[in-house]
Design an enzyme around this catalytic site. Structure first.
Site, PDB file in Angstrom:
ATOM      1  N   ARG A  97     -36.819  62.690 -59.263  1.00 24.01           N
ATOM      2  CA  ARG A  97     -35.557  62.002 -58.959  1.00 24.01           C
ATOM      3  C   ARG A  97     -35.170  62.128 -57.490  1.00 24.01           C
ATOM      4  NH1 ARG A  97     -34.074  64.144 -64.159  1.00 24.01           N
ATOM      5  NH2 ARG A  97     -33.934  62.458 -65.680  1.00 24.01           N
TER       6      ARG A  97
ATOM      7  N   LYS B 113     -36.019  51.835 -45.938  1.00 23.71           N
ATOM      8  CA  LYS B 113     -36.605  50.911 -46.901  1.00 23.71           C
ATOM      9  C   LYS B 113     -37.961  51.441 -47.343  1.00 23.71           C
ATOM     10  CE  LYS B 113     -34.726  46.398 -45.530  1.00 23.71           C
ATOM     11  NZ  LYS B 113     -35.108  45.058 -45.022  1.00 23.71           N
TER      12      LYS B 113
ATOM     13  N   GLU C 253     -42.076  43.388 -32.294  1.00 25.14           N
ATOM     14  CA  GLU C 253     -40.792  43.894 -32.786  1.00 25.14           C
ATOM     15  C   GLU C 253     -39.920  44.396 -31.643  1.00 25.14           C
ATOM     16  OE1 GLU C 253     -39.576  43.673 -35.740  1.00 25.14           O
ATOM     17  OE2 GLU C 253     -41.324  43.002 -36.862  1.00 25.14           O
TER      18      GLU C 253
ATOM     19  N   LYS D 204     -32.127  49.402 -33.950  1.00 21.29           N
ATOM     20  CA  LYS D 204     -32.399  49.477 -35.384  1.00 21.29           C
ATOM     21  C   LYS D 204     -31.494  50.517 -36.042  1.00 21.29           C
ATOM     22  CE  LYS D 204     -34.870  48.540 -39.159  1.00 21.29           C
ATOM     23  NZ  LYS D 204     -36.297  48.738 -39.335  1.00 21.29           N
TER      24      LYS D 204
ATOM     25  N   GLU E  83     -28.236  45.926 -45.908  1.00 20.14           N
ATOM     26  CA  GLU E  83     -28.564  44.566 -45.476  1.00 20.14           C
ATOM     27  C   GLU E  83     -27.673  43.509 -46.120  1.00 20.14           C
ATOM     28  OE1 GLU E  83     -32.550  41.775 -45.000  1.00 20.14           O
ATOM     29  OE2 GLU E  83     -32.785  43.907 -45.362  1.00 20.14           O
TER      30      GLU E  83
ATOM     31  N   ARG F 200     -27.546  43.509 -40.581  1.00 19.52           N
ATOM     32  CA  ARG F 200     -28.961  43.885 -40.575  1.00 19.52           C
ATOM     33  C   ARG F 200     -29.878  42.666 -40.625  1.00 19.52           C
ATOM     34  NH1 ARG F 200     -31.437  49.043 -43.978  1.00 19.52           N
ATOM     35  NH2 ARG F 200     -33.511  48.998 -43.044  1.00 19.52           N
TER      36      ARG F 200
ATOM     37  N   ASN G 146     -34.066  40.093 -38.554  1.00 24.77           N
ATOM     38  CA  ASN G 146     -35.070  39.167 -39.076  1.00 24.77           C
ATOM     39  C   ASN G 146     -35.340  38.000 -38.133  1.00 24.77           C
ATOM     40  OD1 ASN G 146     -35.773  40.330 -41.644  1.00 24.77           O
ATOM     41  ND2 ASN G 146     -33.688  39.842 -42.305  1.00 24.77           N
TER      42      ASN G 146
ATOM     43  N   HIS H 161     -38.640  36.328 -38.197  1.00 22.49           N
ATOM     44  CA  HIS H 161     -39.294  36.723 -39.439  1.00 22.49           C
ATOM     45  C   HIS H 161     -39.241  35.654 -40.520  1.00 22.49           C
ATOM     46  CE1 HIS H 161     -39.327  40.587 -37.495  1.00 22.49           C
ATOM     47  NE2 HIS H 161     -39.892  41.168 -38.532  1.00 22.49           N
TER      48      HIS H 161
ATOM     49  N   HIS I 200     -42.740  35.222 -41.466  1.00 20.13           N
ATOM     50  CA  HIS I 200     -43.198  35.672 -42.782  1.00 20.13           C
ATOM     51  C   HIS I 200     -43.876  34.533 -43.542  1.00 20.13           C
ATOM     52  CE1 HIS I 200     -40.624  39.548 -43.345  1.00 20.13           C
ATOM     53  NE2 HIS I 200     -41.827  39.802 -42.869  1.00 20.13           N
TER      54      HIS I 200
ATOM     55  N   HIS J   3     -48.941  41.117 -38.696  1.00 20.13           N
ATOM     56  CA  HIS J   3     -47.508  40.836 -38.869  1.00 20.13           C
ATOM     57  C   HIS J   3     -46.848  40.463 -37.547  1.00 20.13           C
ATOM     58  CE1 HIS J   3     -43.338  41.360 -40.172  1.00 20.13           C
ATOM     59  NE2 HIS J   3     -43.149  42.155 -39.130  1.00 20.13           N
TER      60      HIS J   3
END
Length: 1492
Positions: A136, A158, A200, A262, A272, A276, A280, A283, A287, A299
């Site tokens: 947990r 994340k 990035e 960040k 997000e 946030r 992107n 992206h 993406h 990427h």
């Protein structure tokens, strides 16, 4: 030296200083963790790649620190466990997560456990998710080892795993206790991985902080050097402030800035919900692209393209200026990232993959950030600023418009009000202004500059020269130039100019002004990309050299790269002359720098009318604005006073402002720009129905009623030229219907906002269109050649090829093949007629009759030649020559430099084929009668003729496919011969082996000798066909001309050597009648039609022969003494000593003349013992000449070696010594066995008489350090198996190459036609084994075009390592044993290469299932005679391995290891001595060696 206490930096996130940055902080992070986060068990999760780099070091450091801390405390020491997984996204799965959890449970881990995630994003996401759910939730620490992970994935909490249906759908937010960013680990990254992460960093600065972005803009070279070329002046460089270099400090600053942003965003929007989402940027589209091309693009590479597309959307919507888009583009490019899917870098990785607009939109539809039908995309409003503090809503129509590679321009309303449109700054003006302000004194603010790659090149170069410093104001709208008054310095690195031609010309003269430095060897180097290295600059260099400047061409003469040696006085000055006809940029280059010359400059333009006078006037006007007045004198002469520019406080460059027939003159130079713009405009205007013509100095355009114009169905091809795109988009505004403009992005070079301005300001209307992959543009470029190419030959290079011939000769199929081989579009007259008239040919003939059809056919041909005069393949119907108007059209087309190719096929084969074809109406007469009537017309209408000669088609699919594949290969050679510049296919006197030979065939019919041709031509470089000795077979109806044509065709079929076409009369020592001069001339003309490489025309005197502009001169005398032979040789040397001298064959006839044949170096005629007679008395064989040359000291002995161990059983000595003996060369190939690459090997390869060497295990990698150069192929494969000594100007360079892949490649190519598929691009390849040879096998499959390549090895980690080494070149899938055995039924593979030893137990590795489930009863093949695939064995002991037995049993084509060995050995021989061997003879020798 002990590890220093590192200077660290901290960033706060969620109220804790959890992000730690520095250099060499491993010791610190272990101590910090153990001191602040107590646990009974610490677990490191990493991958196999990082295991070797960091894990051992981490464990050693951990235990050392534990001993120190717990010795003082007396407490129980914690455990350290590690779990290693395979690298790559495939490991980020639920299955691997479960394996890790099972491991933790098995090791007794409890909640008192801490996890270290040591790796990139995959490790961080996976290990973090494990920590979030195990017991947990247990604490974890991020140790990112890639730049991408440092600035992105490791920060924010994340964590997730992938599933087969989605990326990151299952995960949790789980914040790490610490994030340790050790920037020193970046030095171990491949360049592509580091650059990937920079996307990035750039993204963060672009959305958040203008100052950070400026650091990235100006510091690209330093930031790259900090990682890719790190300083090594101290141990643990950068750990302390004292040892930290400026480049490291800059790297730290930009990475920390990115981490700060960040951290701020996560702190204020952890889950997000809004803010946030700004992260992107790039992206959404990035993406979508990544989803299509992964894993071929990384990427960051996809995000880089996405940023530009999303910035262009913001520009289109009016939120963002073009200045900002340009700055973002150049910043991304400065780090080596792509900005477009059309870039060469992208194409090299994704191959034929194409990201269609619809596919990208499909990915965007499922983006979780969407709000209903609106796409949520981050919009920039300026560099460092976004339109909203969250993504904005953007409609699909706008996105489609930006994504499309083409656009449809619709006619605008006739009554649209007048507009005033200011174009962006001119590239030419911008570059002039930059030079003036940099050379000037004081500060100047330049406004209205063109923001382009060329401008950035100029800024970077002037900064390197110390000419000025620059800064931006007004968010990039104003450039502040602090001029240094002409004071400059030699740059510390070369000036790389890309393809910026204007910058190259201006900077060439600027570099002359640079004074010498304290280092006398320091020089200025100007270089560029491959295109730049072809662009001429010689007129400027010649003028400056004459004036006393010191230049040196480093590669090709007349082009960059240039080396400029600084001279104390700089530009000498005085009178400088330039031709008036050359580019005005050469003139402006000297004008701009002339005030700083040692003496006052008088610039004289000689030789007639000045080209582009307005540009010269513009330069003079601009110079006046900076305080220097140029005096224009009569006769195109200019006096430029000595002085210095005084910078105005502000300078705004301004852009400078002509019946139905429009004549545009003075533009001859437009034929040698980025493309031949005149030819391109004529070609594209013709598509609209506009008639044009050209003259020496320009173009004539005939006006048309607008209503009569129609847009071309395939759109306007822009040839990557912005002027073409903009011109036709304006025309399209008035042409009825919508006109497609392809390659719309080409306008960005000069007017990036053109399409927006066309709509918003000019009232045009555009809509999106996805035109598919952008094809290579037609090459309208005219380039000079070393040979004496006539105008007609020059135009012929790109002329459309019109194919004529009998119905059934193969015009359509061979025409389509020609289009593929030459990368040209294909058009069929019959199909064009059917499309135009909206009917079929049988229906048309039925309704209107044959005469009407012939009339329409001629009309269609005329239309096609007007529309497509260059760059096309056009196939005609068989009867087109029946019409006089068509014959006249062909004649005129040939005179204009066009190619009409007559395709000839046996009339018997044509009849067999047509008996099966019911799609065309018959004539009512025999095909033989039709041929008899048309044969003369075909010859009259063509200037080239290709004869399809060889085996009759048998109706067997496999054998017929093999036959056509061979014919296509011969046809491809023929096409190159007739389209490439004269000389490209000839034997070069500079590069050919010395001596070189041509074999004189003396057969009346070569057919019986073809089986022995490889043996006959061994050692020769050209085949001479003595046409006067030929005789048509007895009792044959074949005409003599047809017999000769077949002989040429047969020689091409059985040999790749060039053909020398010779007709000797009786008085010339041959058999052609002296009286039949016309017949001889006719045959020689036919030889040209058949595309022979050489014609032999006899003239009696050297000077007369030379005056005819030949490619080779042959001089024949008579020897009355031995001395005459030496005189002949000395004469030859005197006439061929210079690089531009013609090659000369100089020999004597007579009994005493044989020695001259030995002494001649270029294309000596030779005979062979198998020939019926010698072509001339005294002829020797090539072998006899080589033996004699050694005897008289012309060819010394040379040793060749095989290096490696064990090598005693090697077959290489047998192969190579057999070849040397067959050629008559005094060389010997021996064995040199050593444990390592020791001093004895180095001594041998550096010996003056060293001939070459093969290299085998275990030296293939270690030998590379001892060589001077490594070929690109060997670099990619990572091993050398061949050493080639290349001597030039008495200096020997040792080149390392790899021929293993060539052996595999060509053996597969030989056998692939026997398979059912035959197209390598559609095949799946497998390599078994992961040793050194597996790398060559993988590369061979890649070069064949195989897209789906896999590797299997018993030890999977080794296979992963091999696959990983190719990731920057092509993708290799690693298979497990279960993967191999999972296939049932139809085989998964088409090509399999086994690289494991033949004696190894392979039963545990693979079984018959890798070849499919075919049984002996099935024969393994799906078509009669065809094979399922090709199996290649690289082990040659035993001769037939288990692998080959299984393959043969399954119906596969098999290649034995000795066949590959002999093939690659032949390539070694070719690289060593300039000639390959007779493969069949060597193969027989090898097969005779007893093996198991």
């Amino acid at each position: 030296m002990s590890h220093p206490n590192p200077h660290i930096h901290k960033v706060s996130i969620l109220g804790e200083e959890s992000i730690i940055l520095g250099f060499h902080i491993f010791d610190y992070l272990v101590r910090d963790t153990l001191s602040n986060f107590k646990a009974s068990t610490y677990v490191v999760i990493t991958d196999t790649h990082l295991q070797h780099l960091y894990l051992d070091r981490f464990e050693t450091t951990f235990h050392a620190v534990v001993d120190q801390l717990h010795k003082a405390e007396g407490s129980v020491k914690p455990r350290l466990l590690s779990y290693v997984i395979p690298p790559g996204e495939q490991s980020k799965s639920r299955a691997v997560k479960g394996e890790i959890e099972d491991f933790l449970l098995a090791q007794g881990c409890t909640r008192d456990t801490l996890v270290f995630a040591m790796g990139g994003g995959v490790i961080g996401d996976l290990a973090g998710f494990v920590a979030a759910t195990f017991m947990r939730g247990i604490p974890f620490i991020q140790i990112p080892t890639t730049l991408l992970a440092m600035v992105d994935s490791s920060i924010g909490g994340k964590t997730a795993v992938d599933t087969p249906l989605a990326k990151n759908p299952i995960g949790a937010f789980w914040q790490p206790k610490r994030i340790y960013i050790d920037l020193s680990v970046l030095e171990t990254l491949p360049e592509r991985e580091f650059v990937n992460g920079m996307a990035e960093v750039i993204k963060t600065a672009a959305i958040w902080d203008h100052d950070d972005f400026v650091l990235l803009e100006n510091g690209a070279e330093a930031i790259r050097d900090a990682v890719l070329k790190p300083a090594r002046t101290a141990e643990f460089q950068g750990a302390t402030l004292e040892t930290r270099t400026p480049a490291q400090q800059l790297l730290l600053k930009v990475v920390m800035a990115s981490a700060n942003v960040k951290a701020y965003v996560v702190t204020h929007d952890e889950r997000e919900t809004g803010l946030r989402g700004l992260l992107n940027f790039g992206h959404s589209i990035g993406h979508a692209i990544e989803g299509i091309v992964t894993p071929k693009l990384l990427h960051g590479e996809c995000v880089a393209v996405g940023m530009i597309k999303e910035a262009e959307i913001a520009r289109h919507c009016g939120y963002l200026s073009q200045v900002a888009v340009g700055r973002l583009t150049r910043c991304i490019q400065a780090y080596g990232l792509p900005v477009s899917m059309d870039e060469k870098f992208v194409k090299s990785h994704i191959g034929d993959l194409y990201c269609s607009v619809e596919e990208i939109m499909q990915f965007l539809r499922v983006d979780k950030k969407n709000m209903g039908s609106q796409k949520r995309i981050v919009m920039l409003s300026a560099i460092g600023k976004t339109l909203e503090p969250k993504p904005s809503n953007i409609s699909d129509d706008i996105i489609r418009k930006i994504l499309g590679a083409g656009t449809v321009v619709h006619p605008r309303p006739v009554n649209h009000p007048a507009v005033v449109l200011s174009p962006p700054g001119s590239k030419s003006i911008s570059n002039r202004a930059l030079v003036l302000a940099a050379l000037g004194t004081g500060t100047c603010r330049l406004r209205g500059l063109l923001h382009s790659d060329d401008t950035q090149v100029m800024l970077t170069a002037l900064n390197k020269l110390g000419a000025a410093t620059f800064e931006w104001e007004d968010n990039g709208d104003t450039l502040v130039v602090h001029g240094n008054g002409g004071k400059m310095q030699v740059p510390d690195s070369e000036l790389y100019l890309g393809n910026a031609g204007t910058a190259a010309r201006f900077l060439t003269t600027v570099s002359v002004l640079v004074p010498p430095s304290s280092d006398p060897s320091a020089k200025t180097i100007l270089t560029g990309n491959a295109r730049m290295k072809q662009r001429p600059i010689a007129p400027l260099i010649d003028a400056l050299t004459t004036n006393g400047s010191d230049f040196k061409y480093l590669e090709g003469k007349g082009c960059l790269p240039l080396e400029v040696t600084p001279i104390a006085h700089g530009l000498a000055g005085g009178e400088i002359q330039l031709a008036a006809s050359i580019s005005s940029q050469y003139v402006s280059s000297i004008l701009l720098c002339a005030p700083y010359a040692a003496k006052e400059v008088t610039l004289v333009l000689t030789g007639g009318q000045v080209i582009s006078q307005p540009y010269i006037d513009m330069t003079i006007a601009m110079m006046k604005s900076f305080g220097v007045s140029v005096e224009a004198l009569p006769n195109n002469t200019y006096r430029i006073p000595k002085g210095a520019y005084i910078n105005p406080s502000t300078y705004l460059p301004a852009t400078p402002g002509g019946q139905n027939v429009t004549k545009i003159s003075g533009i001859a130079n437009q034929r040698v720009k980025e493309c031949n713009r005149i030819a391109a405009m004529m070609h594209e205007l013709g598509k609209f129905g506009v008639t044009t013509s050209e003259f020496d100095d320009g173009i004539i355009v005939h006006g048309h009623d607008i209503a009569s114009l129609s847009p071309p169905a395939d759109g306007v091809k822009c040839y990557d030229d912005h002027r073409v795109a903009m011109s036709f988009s304006v025309l399209a505004c008035v042409v009825p219907g919508g006109s497609i403009i392809r390659e719309k992005k080409c306008v960005e070079k000069t007017w990036p906002t053109w399409w927006d301005d066309l709509e918003s300001k000019l009232g045009g209307r555009t809509s999106d269109i996805d035109i598919g992959p952008v094809p290579d543009h037609h090459d309208y470029e005219i380039s000079s050649t070393s040979g004496k190419t006539s105008a007609s030959q020059g135009s012929r290079r790109n002329a459309s090829i019109v194919v004529i011939g009998m119905r059934g000769a193969g015009k359509t199929s061979m025409g389509r093949f020609a289009a593929k081989a030459l990368n040209r579009p294909f058009e069929d007259v019959d199909q064009y007629l059917e499309r135009t008239l909206s009917t079929t040919i049988p229906e048309f003939i039925k309704l209107h009759g044959w005469p009407a059809f012939r009339e329409q056919e001629a009309k269609m041909l005329q239309e096609l030649l007007q529309k497509f005069p260059t760059g096309y393949i056009i196939s005609c119907g068989g009867g087109i020559v029946e019409t006089a108007s068509s014959r006249e059209l062909f004649s005129e087309y040939i005179k204009s430099g066009g190619i009409v190719l007559h395709l000839v096929r046996s009339i018997d084969e044509i009849e067999n084929y047509l008996n099966k074809d019911t799609t065309r109406p018959m004539y009512g007469e025999s095909m033989r009668d039709v041929w008899a009537r048309r044969e003369a017309w075909y010859r009259e209408c063509s200037n080239f003729e290709f004869v399809i000669s060889g085996q009759q088609l048998k109706g067997n699919e496999v054998e017929d496919a093999n036959e056509w594949r061979l014919v296509e290969g011969i046809f491809a050679r023929y096409l190159r011969l007739i389209t490439e510049p004269k000389g490209d296919s000839l034997v070069s006197a500079r590069t050919a082996p010395k001596p070189s030979f041509f074999l004189s065939l003396t057969f009346p019919d070569t057919s019986p000798a073809l089986a022995h041709l490889s043996q006959l031509t061994l050692g020769s470089d050209v085949i001479e066909l003595r046409v006067d000795l030929l005789k048509a077979p007895d009792n044959s109806e074949i005409a003599f001309r047809e017999h000769v044509a077949q002989q040429v065709s047969l020689l091409r079929r059985h040999s790749t050597l060039p053909v020398l076409f010779t007709v000797r009369s009786v008085s010339q020592g041959g058999q052609w009648p002296d009286s039949d001069v016309d017949g001889m001339v006719s045959l020689l003309k036919d030889g040209l039609k058949w595309g022979v490489e050489y014609l032999d025309e006899m003239e009696s005197r050297y000077q007369l022969a030379k005056s005819l502009s030949p490619d080779v001169v042959k001089l024949i005398g008579t020897a009355n003494s031995l001395k005459d032979n030496f005189d002949c040789s000395e004469f030859s040397e005197s006439k061929t000593s210079r690089s531009d001298d013609l090659p000369l064959i100089a020999m004597n006839m007579g009994p005493l003349g044989q020695l001259s044949r030995v002494l001649n170096n270029f294309l000596t005629p030779v005979t062979h013992e198998l020939l019926p007679v010698k072509a001339a008395p005294g002829q020797l064989s090539a072998r006899e000449i080589q033996v004699t040359r050694h005897a008289v000291g012309l060819t010394p002995k040379k040793p060749f070696y095989l290096f490696g161990k064990p090598i005693q059983q090697s077959l290489s000595p047998l192969m190579h010594n057999t070849n040397f003996q067959s050629l008559g060369l005094p060389f010997h190939y021996g064995l040199h066995e050593t444990e390592s690459v020791d001093a004895s090997i180095v001594e041998k390869i550096r010996s003056k008489d060293f001939g070459g060497a093969s290299v085998t295990i275990p030296h293939k990698i270690d030998i590379m350090a001892q060589l001077d150069e490594i070929t690109d192929e060997a670099k990619i494969i990572g091993a050398v198996n061949t050493i080639i000594p290349i001597t030039k100007d008495e200096k020997t360079t040792l080149v390392g190459d790899n021929t293993d892949w060539l052996g595999i490649y060509h053996q597969i190519e030989h056998h692939i036609a026997s398979t059912t598929m035959r197209d390598p691009t559609k095949m799946r390849g497998l390599v078994i084994g992961a040793g050194g040879t597996s790398r060559a096998a993988l590369y061979a499959l890649h070069r064949l075009g195989v897209q789906n390549i896999a590797i299997f090895n018993r030890t999977m980690v080794k296979a992963q390592a091999v696959a990983e080494s190719f990731k920057d070149v092509f993708e290799v899938t690693v298979l497990s044993a279960n993967d191999l055995k999972s296939s049932t039924g139809k085989t998964d593979f088409d090509l399999i290469v086994s690289t494991i030893p033949g004696t190894i137990d392979s039963e545990s590795m693979f079984d018959e299932r890798i070849f499919g489930a075919a049984t002996p009863a099935e024969g393994g093949a799906s078509h009669a005679g065809s094979k399922i695939g090709v199996a290649v064995e690289l082990a040659y002991t035993p001769r037939v391995t288990r692998f080959l037995k299984l393959a043969k049993h399954a119906g596969w084509a098999t290649v034995e290891g000795s066949q590959v060995l002999v093939e690659q050995g032949g390539w070694q021989a070719l690289k060593w001595v300039g000639r390959t061997w007779d493969l069949a003879s060597v193969q027989r020798q090898v097969d005779n060696v007893p093996r198991q």
